[in-house]
Motif scaffolding. Sequence first.
Motif, PDB file in Angstrom:
ATOM      1  N   UNK A 143       9.645  -2.014  -4.417  1.00 32.85           N
ATOM      2  CA  UNK A 143       8.727  -0.927  -4.760  1.00 32.85           C
ATOM      3  C   UNK A 143       7.633  -1.400  -5.717  1.00 32.85           C
ATOM      4  N   UNK A 144       8.013  -2.247  -6.674  1.00 34.67           N
ATOM      5  CA  UNK A 144       7.016  -2.769  -7.613  1.00 34.67           C
ATOM      6  C   UNK A 144       5.991  -3.622  -6.879  1.00 34.67           C
ATOM      7  N   UNK A 145       6.478  -4.503  -6.012  1.00 28.38           N
ATOM      8  CA  UNK A 145       5.570  -5.348  -5.245  1.00 28.38           C
ATOM      9  C   UNK A 145       4.632  -4.540  -4.385  1.00 28.38           C
ATOM     10  N   UNK A 146       5.164  -3.516  -3.725  1.00 23.58           N
ATOM     11  CA  UNK A 146       4.341  -2.655  -2.864  1.00 23.58           C
ATOM     12  C   UNK A 146       3.312  -1.878  -3.685  1.00 23.58           C
ATOM     13  N   UNK A 147       3.732  -1.363  -4.826  1.00 24.70           N
ATOM     14  CA  UNK A 147       2.831  -0.602  -5.690  1.00 24.70           C
ATOM     15  C   UNK A 147       1.660  -1.462  -6.176  1.00 24.70           C
ATOM     16  N   UNK A 148       1.962  -2.701  -6.564  1.00 27.34           N
ATOM     17  CA  UNK A 148       0.906  -3.596  -7.054  1.00 27.34           C
ATOM     18  C   UNK A 148      -0.086  -3.948  -5.952  1.00 27.34           C
ATOM     19  N   UNK A 149       0.404  -4.096  -4.727  1.00 30.12           N
ATOM     20  CA  UNK A 149      -0.493  -4.361  -3.599  1.00 30.12           C
ATOM     21  C   UNK A 149      -1.402  -3.156  -3.363  1.00 30.12           C
ATOM     22  N   UNK A 150      -0.824  -1.983  -3.398  1.00 34.90           N
ATOM     23  CA  UNK A 150      -1.609  -0.766  -3.186  1.00 34.90           C
ATOM     24  C   UNK A 150      -2.618  -0.553  -4.308  1.00 34.90           C
ATOM     25  N   UNK A 151      -2.245  -0.929  -5.510  1.00 32.57           N
ATOM     26  CA  UNK A 151      -3.106  -0.682  -6.663  1.00 32.57           C
ATOM     27  C   UNK A 151      -4.321  -1.588  -6.680  1.00 32.57           C
ATOM     28  N   UNK A 152      -4.143  -2.853  -6.342  1.00 34.50           N
ATOM     29  CA  UNK A 152      -5.261  -3.800  -6.500  1.00 34.50           C
ATOM     30  C   UNK A 152      -5.582  -4.612  -5.258  1.00 34.50           C
ATOM     31  N   UNK A 153      -4.664  -4.693  -4.289  1.00 39.27           N
ATOM     32  CA  UNK A 153      -4.917  -5.501  -3.107  1.00 39.27           C
ATOM     33  C   UNK A 153      -5.225  -6.935  -3.499  1.00 39.27           C
ATOM     34  N   UNK A 154      -6.348  -7.464  -2.969  1.00 40.19           N
ATOM     35  CA  UNK A 154      -6.784  -8.818  -3.314  1.00 40.19           C
ATOM     36  C   UNK A 154      -7.713  -8.842  -4.521  1.00 40.19           C
ATOM     37  N   UNK A 155      -8.116  -7.690  -4.996  1.00 37.25           N
ATOM     38  CA  UNK A 155      -9.140  -7.640  -6.042  1.00 37.25           C
ATOM     39  C   UNK A 155      -8.677  -8.268  -7.349  1.00 37.25           C
ATOM     40  N   UNK A 156      -7.420  -8.077  -7.675  1.00 44.51           N
ATOM     41  CA  UNK A 156      -6.869  -8.637  -8.907  1.00 44.51           C
ATOM     42  C   UNK A 156      -5.834  -9.699  -8.521  1.00 44.51           C
TER      43      UNK A 156
END
Length: 442
Positions: A143-156
């Motif tokens: 869930x943490x990994x998925x959330x971080x992808x949704x939050x920033x994608x490739x931008x961060x």
Amino acid sequence: MGKGANLDYDEESQDIQDDVKTLKWSEIRQKKWIVINNNVYDVSKFSKKHPGGETLLNNNVGQDATDAFTSFHKDMNKVEKYLKALKIGKVVAESDINQKEERKDELHKDFQQLRKLADKMNLFKPSPWFYSLHFLQLIVLDLIGTYLIYKSGYENWFSYFIAVACLVTTQAQAGWLQHDLGHLSVFKSTKMNHFAHRVVIGAIMGFSADWWNSRHFKHHAKPNAIKKDPDIRFSYFYLLGKKLPEEVGKKKKGWLPYNLQQFYFFFTLPPSLIPILSAAETAIYLTRRKKFYEMMWIGIFSIRWYFMFVPILGIFATIKLLFLVRFFQSYWFIWSTQMSHLPMEVDYDQDLSWFRTQLITTCNVEQSAFNDWVSGHLNFQIEHHLFPTMPRHNLYKIAPHVKQLCEKYGIEYQCKTMSQATFDIYNCLKESGEIWYEAYNM
């Protein structure tokens, strides 16, 4: 098999002892039958129906498979139903048995006593809390990994790196959990273990439980045995041990410069094993055997990843993410498992006792909270191989008793530091490569 693993005759069956056919070992080896607790079984027709696969059973024909049998099976009542129909006699007591066989039989009896001790200590009883927390970490990290992808994608990129680390850890730790489920060591119910195994390795990891069982049990039954252990079948790319490199070298064969394998190994097998080789092998296995039920679970994994990442990353970026996760997961897996096997003895099947076979082909890595977690307790590889169905959180408890048995029979019990075990992968590859090079250039 844990509890009740005794197939010897009781007092009533002793009355019909004269009617039981006695067979010599020479005939048993010629006919390729299997011996379990001195009873002889014809498995020639049953082998194709064996849940562990035909090859697994055939790898033990002509041998005493008692310890292997009791180590892999838990549901004794179910197994006995099959055994009764396959039994054809008993092994005749031969007066000319040599001292080596007597010693082997003595070790077998002592190992059976050790199994009974482990049973009395409740070491085959899993901890619901341990495995519940282990499964919870998978959900949280995913869930943490998925959330971080949704939050920033490739931008961060930093956030993306943390997300990848979480997803890699999820897959690696799921690998240890599916491993336990495959060995029937998480639940009391065999059916529940099988179902949960498919959930974890299929829906969470995207691989097949049937494929894994077929492959992994062969490894356990005959670890590091040339032509029998699938984990060492890559002689086109690497040569292991001392015998095989010499044989290949004398035949003037060499697809690659094996004297340099200690260098190219780390850049070839680890990054390709899970994302390429295992994926391809799984697809071939399921397609040839038409395992549609297994394909369904892998389909659930694919659908899950599609809806988790494609909406934010797109299809190609999601594929890249999956490959990246499998890439690092593969290094983790190779590092955690092969340091306990590759540096050990690699040879043809010598038909040694179960106990001795596991000790010469496996080694341990020192216990610590980190080592236990990162390796899924496979730093206790010796104990795991001796007792495959024992829940991993109990392996350290039986270790002192295993050491005592090793001391009694003069068998080396190897336990290394993590760094030494890692360097030994390099050292063993280097030694094997040099043996091939010398034989090739003679």
